[in-house]
Design a protein around this motif. Sequence first.
Motif, PDB file in Angstrom:
ATOM      1  N   PHE A 177      35.573  42.706  42.020  1.00 17.61           N
ATOM      2  CA  PHE A 177      36.897  42.880  42.618  1.00 17.61           C
ATOM      3  C   PHE A 177      36.776  43.709  43.897  1.00 17.61           C
ATOM      4  O   PHE A 177      36.271  44.825  43.862  1.00 17.61           O
ATOM      5  N   VAL A 211      38.876  45.765  46.255  1.00 14.97           N
ATOM      6  CA  VAL A 211      40.228  46.338  46.216  1.00 14.97           C
ATOM      7  C   VAL A 211      40.429  47.264  47.406  1.00 14.97           C
ATOM      8  O   VAL A 211      39.550  48.071  47.747  1.00 14.97           O
ATOM      9  N   PHE A 238      43.512  37.658  44.271  1.00 22.94           N
ATOM     10  CA  PHE A 238      43.938  37.751  42.873  1.00 22.94           C
ATOM     11  C   PHE A 238      45.462  37.907  42.741  1.00 22.94           C
ATOM     12  O   PHE A 238      46.098  37.233  41.931  1.00 22.94           O
ATOM     13  N   ASP A 239      46.042  38.783  43.565  1.00 25.84           N
ATOM     14  CA  ASP A 239      47.468  39.101  43.437  1.00 25.84           C
ATOM     15  C   ASP A 239      48.341  37.888  43.742  1.00 25.84           C
ATOM     16  O   ASP A 239      49.514  37.868  43.406  1.00 25.84           O
ATOM     17  N   PHE A 259      36.979  38.432  43.735  1.00 25.52           N
ATOM     18  CA  PHE A 259      38.414  38.424  43.992  1.00 25.52           C
ATOM     19  C   PHE A 259      38.782  39.505  44.991  1.00 25.52           C
ATOM     20  O   PHE A 259      38.187  40.583  44.997  1.00 25.52           O
ATOM     21  N   LYS A 260      39.807  39.191  45.802  1.00 24.47           N
ATOM     22  CA  LYS A 260      40.394  40.213  46.679  1.00 24.47           C
ATOM     23  C   LYS A 260      41.661  40.711  45.991  1.00 24.47           C
ATOM     24  O   LYS A 260      42.387  39.915  45.385  1.00 24.47           O
ATOM     25  N   SER A 261      41.928  41.995  46.070  1.00 20.47           N
ATOM     26  CA  SER A 261      43.163  42.520  45.475  1.00 20.47           C
ATOM     27  C   SER A 261      43.607  43.779  46.212  1.00 20.47           C
ATOM     28  O   SER A 261      42.789  44.492  46.797  1.00 20.47           O
ATOM     29  N   HIS A 262      44.910  44.003  46.196  1.00 18.87           N
ATOM     30  CA  HIS A 262      45.430  45.265  46.748  1.00 18.87           C
ATOM     31  C   HIS A 262      46.051  46.101  45.624  1.00 18.87           C
ATOM     32  O   HIS A 262      46.818  47.021  45.887  1.00 18.87           O
ATOM     33  N   LEU A 263      45.734  45.769  44.379  1.00 17.23           N
ATOM     34  CA  LEU A 263      46.394  46.456  43.265  1.00 17.23           C
ATOM     35  C   LEU A 263      45.953  47.915  43.125  1.00 17.23           C
ATOM     36  O   LEU A 263      44.823  48.278  43.475  1.00 17.23           O
ATOM     37  N   VAL A 283      45.056  47.083  38.274  1.00 17.59           N
ATOM     38  CA  VAL A 283      43.962  46.132  38.439  1.00 17.59           C
ATOM     39  C   VAL A 283      43.412  45.755  37.048  1.00 17.59           C
ATOM     40  O   VAL A 283      43.380  46.598  36.143  1.00 17.59           O
ATOM     41  N   TYR A 288      53.028  47.097  48.539  1.00 22.16           N
ATOM     42  CA  TYR A 288      51.946  47.844  47.887  1.00 22.16           C
ATOM     43  C   TYR A 288      52.178  49.363  47.908  1.00 22.16           C
ATOM     44  O   TYR A 288      51.290  50.128  47.562  1.00 22.16           O
TER      45      TYR A 288
END
Length: 287
Positions: free
Chosen positions: A54, A56, A91-92, A114-118, A123, A172
């Motif tokens: 991930f 992030v 991902f989001d 995966f790319k995510s900003h969670l 996450v 976010y």
Amino acid sequence: MYFPDFLFRKITLPFLKKSSILLRGIINIQSEALKWMDLSSSLLEFVPRPQDIFIVTYPRSGTTLMQMMLYQLSTGGKIDFSHINEVVPFFDRLLTYQIQSVQDLDNLPNPRIFKSHLSYQNVPKGPCRYIYIERNGKDVAVSYFHFHVSHLGFQGTFDEFFDLFMKGRVMYGSWFRHIAEWQKHQDDPHVLYLKYEDLKKDLKTALYQIIDFCQLDVPQVHMPKIIRQCSFEFMKEHENKFDHISGMVWEKGYQKNAFIREGRIGSGTQLLTPAQIELFERTYSQI
Ligand code: PPS
């Protein structure tokens, strides 16, 4: 008798028609919402594999660069994608892809990246790896402001945006909270905590850090190409493969360069079946 009939046609009938349209609308919305809730709850239940990685970040902190770095390292420098999200999914936003169920993700080859900003709290947790990138918050605010203007139709001034950013009233939420949560985990064995400024200063060292952390096997011969292709200049030159707008176009399955199409005479008879042509001619002769 005339009056109730008039009432029926003028008031009751239109009312019934409108309510049936409304009702169908509500049912549609409800079934869409149920489908969405189904998918989103299964996304919450998504269980990462040990090989998953991930990436992030808080938005505008070097996510796309890291997507490219990891794809380059895991493929020996391939650029065979139309948009980076095709090979390193966001991902989001998986719910908005043409993915029907989380099971579809099982078909992706290892390592799934995966790319995510969670936030750390949200996450998906598992035995996988997380690469977090922190960027100077003031630079993030400026970059996020420009992104809002160029991609999200924001029409306010920087001062207005900065006020929202400081209050965490942007997508976010608070940059400060995001960073603070992830910083608490920077020494966790499954977390590689990097800084955007260090990637900029010395990309090569960062690439080797990632190879080491993710236990990737990258033949030396590919490294010069990988370093070149992760440069700002290369990615700017191929911006369509990385831009948020072309990412949305890819997500929706729209085709680029298809609007000014062929401009030929006679293409109407190429695709139509004889029955369709016959129907068209018959209808046309009756106008
Ligand atoms: S997003 O929208 O959250 O996915 O944006 P993100 O990719 O995280 O960050 C965008 C900023 O990263 C810069 N960028 C790069 N910097 C250095 N090298 C490379 N190859 C590179 N690619 C993208 C991009 O220019 C954005 O920063 P600003 O300050 O706006 O230019």
